[in-house]
Design a protein around this motif. Sequence first.
Motif, PDB file in Angstrom:
ATOM      1  N   LEU A 178       0.954  -1.345   0.069  1.00 55.73           N
ATOM      2  CA  LEU A 178      -0.071   0.057  -0.027  1.00 55.73           C
ATOM      3  C   LEU A 178       0.725   1.323   0.009  1.00 55.73           C
ATOM      4  O   LEU A 178       1.910   1.264   0.736  1.00 55.73           O
ATOM      5  CB  LEU A 178      -0.835   0.101   1.141  1.00 55.73           C
ATOM      6  N   HIS A 179       0.405   2.323  -0.969  1.00 56.93           N
ATOM      7  CA  HIS A 179       1.267   3.445  -0.985  1.00 56.93           C
ATOM      8  C   HIS A 179       0.400   4.612  -0.520  1.00 56.93           C
ATOM      9  O   HIS A 179      -1.087   4.506  -0.622  1.00 56.93           O
ATOM     10  CB  HIS A 179       1.764   3.471  -2.342  1.00 56.93           C
ATOM     11  N   GLU A 180       0.950   5.820  -0.136  1.00 52.42           N
ATOM     12  CA  GLU A 180       0.012   6.880   0.499  1.00 52.42           C
ATOM     13  C   GLU A 180      -0.263   7.872  -0.793  1.00 52.42           C
ATOM     14  O   GLU A 180       0.463   8.324  -1.649  1.00 52.42           O
ATOM     15  CB  GLU A 180       0.908   7.706   1.412  1.00 52.42           C
ATOM     16  N   LEU A 181      -1.592   7.983  -0.914  1.00 51.10           N
ATOM     17  CA  LEU A 181      -2.126   8.961  -1.962  1.00 51.10           C
ATOM     18  C   LEU A 181      -2.552  10.114  -1.397  1.00 51.10           C
ATOM     19  O   LEU A 181      -3.152  10.070  -0.345  1.00 51.10           O
ATOM     20  CB  LEU A 181      -3.223   8.255  -2.744  1.00 51.10           C
ATOM     21  N   SER A 182      -2.087  11.299  -1.896  1.00 50.07           N
ATOM     22  CA  SER A 182      -2.605  12.494  -1.135  1.00 50.07           C
ATOM     23  C   SER A 182      -3.249  13.474  -2.078  1.00 50.07           C
ATOM     24  O   SER A 182      -3.083  13.530  -3.352  1.00 50.07           O
ATOM     25  CB  SER A 182      -1.250  13.071  -0.521  1.00 50.07           C
ATOM     26  N   ALA A 183      -3.955  14.487  -1.600  1.00 46.95           N
ATOM     27  CA  ALA A 183      -4.653  15.550  -2.096  1.00 46.95           C
ATOM     28  C   ALA A 183      -4.414  16.826  -1.224  1.00 46.95           C
ATOM     29  O   ALA A 183      -4.672  16.712   0.043  1.00 46.95           O
ATOM     30  CB  ALA A 183      -6.080  15.368  -2.679  1.00 46.95           C
ATOM     31  N   MET A 184      -4.203  18.062  -1.955  1.00 49.79           N
ATOM     32  CA  MET A 184      -4.243  18.903  -0.922  1.00 49.79           C
ATOM     33  C   MET A 184      -5.184  20.420  -1.423  1.00 49.79           C
ATOM     34  O   MET A 184      -4.676  21.265  -2.091  1.00 49.79           O
ATOM     35  CB  MET A 184      -2.719  19.697  -0.747  1.00 49.79           C
ATOM     36  N   PRO A 185      -6.574  19.881  -1.108  1.00 49.41           N
ATOM     37  CA  PRO A 185      -7.261  21.460  -1.694  1.00 49.41           C
ATOM     38  C   PRO A 185      -7.119  22.531  -0.613  1.00 49.41           C
ATOM     39  O   PRO A 185      -6.804  22.274   0.587  1.00 49.41           O
ATOM     40  CB  PRO A 185      -8.639  20.798  -1.739  1.00 49.41           C
ATOM     41  N   LYS A 186      -7.466  23.549  -1.153  1.00 50.39           N
ATOM     42  CA  LYS A 186      -7.519  24.894  -0.381  1.00 50.39           C
ATOM     43  C   LYS A 186      -8.829  25.630  -0.486  1.00 50.39           C
ATOM     44  O   LYS A 186      -9.374  25.660  -1.367  1.00 50.39           O
ATOM     45  CB  LYS A 186      -6.175  25.789  -0.568  1.00 50.39           C
ATOM     46  N   ALA A 187      -9.035  26.428   0.637  1.00 49.94           N
ATOM     47  CA  ALA A 187     -10.166  27.330   0.734  1.00 49.94           C
ATOM     48  C   ALA A 187      -9.703  28.534   1.572  1.00 49.94           C
ATOM     49  O   ALA A 187      -9.036  28.394   2.567  1.00 49.94           O
ATOM     50  CB  ALA A 187     -11.200  26.740   1.380  1.00 49.94           C
ATOM     51  N   GLN A 189     -10.160  31.426   4.550  1.00 52.95           N
ATOM     52  CA  GLN A 189     -10.916  31.360   5.821  1.00 52.95           C
ATOM     53  C   GLN A 189     -12.129  31.834   5.736  1.00 52.95           C
ATOM     54  O   GLN A 189     -13.184  31.520   6.594  1.00 52.95           O
ATOM     55  CB  GLN A 189      -9.814  31.954   7.005  1.00 52.95           C
ATOM     56  N   ARG A 190     -12.218  32.922   5.106  1.00 54.14           N
ATOM     57  CA  ARG A 190     -13.637  33.620   4.972  1.00 54.14           C
ATOM     58  C   ARG A 190     -14.611  32.716   4.661  1.00 54.14           C
ATOM     59  O   ARG A 190     -15.998  32.628   4.865  1.00 54.14           O
ATOM     60  CB  ARG A 190     -13.411  34.907   4.168  1.00 54.14           C
ATOM     61  N   LEU A 191     -14.327  31.848   3.357  1.00 51.33           N
ATOM     62  CA  LEU A 191     -15.349  31.047   2.892  1.00 51.33           C
ATOM     63  C   LEU A 191     -15.536  29.898   4.068  1.00 51.33           C
ATOM     64  O   LEU A 191     -16.895  29.286   4.084  1.00 51.33           O
ATOM     65  CB  LEU A 191     -14.645  30.156   1.825  1.00 51.33           C
ATOM     66  N   LEU A 192     -14.739  29.568   4.813  1.00 49.28           N
ATOM     67  CA  LEU A 192     -14.827  28.436   5.880  1.00 49.28           C
ATOM     68  C   LEU A 192     -15.780  29.092   6.951  1.00 49.28           C
ATOM     69  O   LEU A 192     -16.519  28.389   7.549  1.00 49.28           O
ATOM     70  CB  LEU A 192     -13.414  27.882   6.526  1.00 49.28           C
ATOM     71  N   ASP A 193     -15.649  30.259   7.203  1.00 47.97           N
ATOM     72  CA  ASP A 193     -16.367  30.954   8.354  1.00 47.97           C
ATOM     73  C   ASP A 193     -18.004  31.183   7.983  1.00 47.97           C
ATOM     74  O   ASP A 193     -18.579  31.409   8.711  1.00 47.97           O
ATOM     75  CB  ASP A 193     -15.816  32.359   8.650  1.00 47.97           C
ATOM     76  N   ASP A 194     -18.129  31.191   6.907  1.00 49.56           N
ATOM     77  CA  ASP A 194     -19.516  31.228   6.096  1.00 49.56           C
ATOM     78  C   ASP A 194     -20.251  30.064   6.567  1.00 49.56           C
ATOM     79  O   ASP A 194     -20.078  28.979   6.162  1.00 49.56           O
ATOM     80  CB  ASP A 194     -19.569  31.316   4.735  1.00 49.56           C
ATOM     81  N   SER A 195     -21.204  30.551   7.522  1.00 51.65           N
ATOM     82  CA  SER A 195     -22.190  29.226   8.028  1.00 51.65           C
ATOM     83  C   SER A 195     -23.077  28.688   6.948  1.00 51.65           C
ATOM     84  O   SER A 195     -23.479  27.394   7.180  1.00 51.65           O
ATOM     85  CB  SER A 195     -23.082  29.934   9.008  1.00 51.65           C
ATOM     86  N   ALA A 196     -23.212  29.288   5.630  1.00 45.07           N
ATOM     87  CA  ALA A 196     -23.836  28.596   4.651  1.00 45.07           C
ATOM     88  C   ALA A 196     -23.231  27.709   3.746  1.00 45.07           C
ATOM     89  O   ALA A 196     -23.673  27.133   2.873  1.00 45.07           O
ATOM     90  CB  ALA A 196     -24.662  29.647   3.983  1.00 45.07           C
ATOM     91  N   TRP A 202     -18.260  20.181  -0.076  1.00 46.61           N
ATOM     92  CA  TRP A 202     -16.960  20.666  -0.809  1.00 46.61           C
ATOM     93  C   TRP A 202     -15.600  19.905  -0.862  1.00 46.61           C
ATOM     94  O   TRP A 202     -14.857  19.467  -1.458  1.00 46.61           O
ATOM     95  CB  TRP A 202     -16.645  22.082  -0.589  1.00 46.61           C
ATOM     96  N   LEU A 203     -15.333  19.431   0.502  1.00 48.49           N
ATOM     97  CA  LEU A 203     -13.968  18.666   1.030  1.00 48.49           C
ATOM     98  C   LEU A 203     -14.201  17.376  -0.079  1.00 48.49           C
ATOM     99  O   LEU A 203     -13.286  16.932  -0.591  1.00 48.49           O
ATOM    100  CB  LEU A 203     -13.803  18.533   2.174  1.00 48.49           C
ATOM    101  N   ALA A 204     -15.350  16.786   0.189  1.00 50.89           N
ATOM    102  CA  ALA A 204     -15.476  15.234  -0.328  1.00 50.89           C
ATOM    103  C   ALA A 204     -15.050  15.454  -2.139  1.00 50.89           C
ATOM    104  O   ALA A 204     -14.326  14.492  -2.742  1.00 50.89           O
ATOM    105  CB  ALA A 204     -16.606  14.979  -0.331  1.00 50.89           C
ATOM    106  N   ASP A 205     -15.882  16.374  -2.451  1.00 52.72           N
ATOM    107  CA  ASP A 205     -15.661  16.507  -4.033  1.00 52.72           C
ATOM    108  C   ASP A 205     -14.326  16.875  -4.636  1.00 52.72           C
ATOM    109  O   ASP A 205     -13.702  16.283  -5.512  1.00 52.72           O
ATOM    110  CB  ASP A 205     -16.713  17.724  -4.724  1.00 52.72           C
ATOM    111  N   ARG A 206     -13.592  17.851  -3.793  1.00 53.97           N
ATOM    112  CA  ARG A 206     -12.196  18.145  -4.142  1.00 53.97           C
ATOM    113  C   ARG A 206     -11.316  16.809  -4.019  1.00 53.97           C
ATOM    114  O   ARG A 206     -10.427  16.619  -4.980  1.00 53.97           O
ATOM    115  CB  ARG A 206     -11.812  19.201  -3.346  1.00 53.97           C
TER     116      ARG A 206
END
Length: 392
Positions: A178-187, A189-196, A202-206
């Motif tokens: 088994l090997h390590e597969l990685s992904a590094m999406p970013k967002a 902080q203002r978008l993360l703070d938005d309660s809506a 979003w994280l699952a899709d990226r």
Amino acid sequence: MSKTETKARDGQAMPDVKTAMVGFLSEFKDFQADIKTKLHNQEERLTMLDRKTMFAGRPALSTAAAEEGAAPHQKAFEAYLRSGDEDSLRGLELEGKALSTAVAADGGYLVDPETSATVATVLSSSASIRSIANVVNVEATTFDVLIDQGEMGSGWATESDSSIETDTPQIERISIPLHELSAMPKASQRLLDDSAFDIDSWLADRIAKKFARAEAAAFVNGNGVDKPTGFLTHSIADDATWSWGEIGYVASGADGAFGSADALIDLVYALGAQYRAGAAFVMNSKTAGSVRKLKDGDGRFLWSDGLAAGEPARLLGYPVVVAEDMPDIASDAAAIAFGDFTAGYTIAERPDLRVLRDPFSAKPHVLFYATKRVGGDVSDFAAIKVLKFSAS
């Protein structure tokens, strides 16, 4: 009663009346304030009800009201993604759908099971070898596959003759690391703070999109160094001289082109009968465009589209998987594969998905370093054949 006694009595009664009136006014003010508070709270509840009614039928947003009804592990995971609040993840029990409290040495946390399941579903439905391969979940660092290369010997016996010793089947062990597969999406902080903002989706899709691209390439052409071993990485040999450890090929009859459509029929019947029932063609879009123009001797197209929505196209009656990482038609290219990939290719992976939140490296954005461990390799070399675009 004298005048002196009357004045004394009146002077004593007046303070008692004043005290009673002051107490009454104070209690009335408290009562009035309490009524105002209750009316204000009732007005707020009615306003929230009106908003819910107004937005009914629209996609649900991850509002504070929705979060109140969310499962504890969802609240904790979203709090960690939004603010990095590690304390919100501690103390949760691993039961059913709850978030595991296992913490990696690098500070990574296991992803909410629903998000992880969403990623797995997207990967399984993607147009790659994963959709037709054998996928197993393991907890170890490697997965061993035992393959019986031959059949056990047998023979006819008579009533009086003694039985003779027969051949014993040979067992081949294939180890898939088994090997390590990685992904590094970013967002931001203002978008993360938005309660809506629906951070789970979003994280699952990226993650799913990045993992799907990396996996698809490795399962076809991976060299096995820090990544899965692709089935085309193994050496290929003429099917007439094929041996275990190689992928057998059938020549197209022309260098970098189809000699005739008969090459596809030869490819189908080069595969053993025990594998053909579950077999499928694998090629990229450019190759598929060339193949669907081919006709048989009676002028009928070999390619047929799916009879219903969601069904794969068929070639000579077998389903076609379009995997863009397959090579284009070129000289000596193995551009088309045909086989039972459920038997022929095994994908081993750990079921957990880890996320490390990094708010420092890309300010004002927050990076999410997602990792999972996956491996893949050919598990039965007899179950896969390829069409090599060469004269012989």
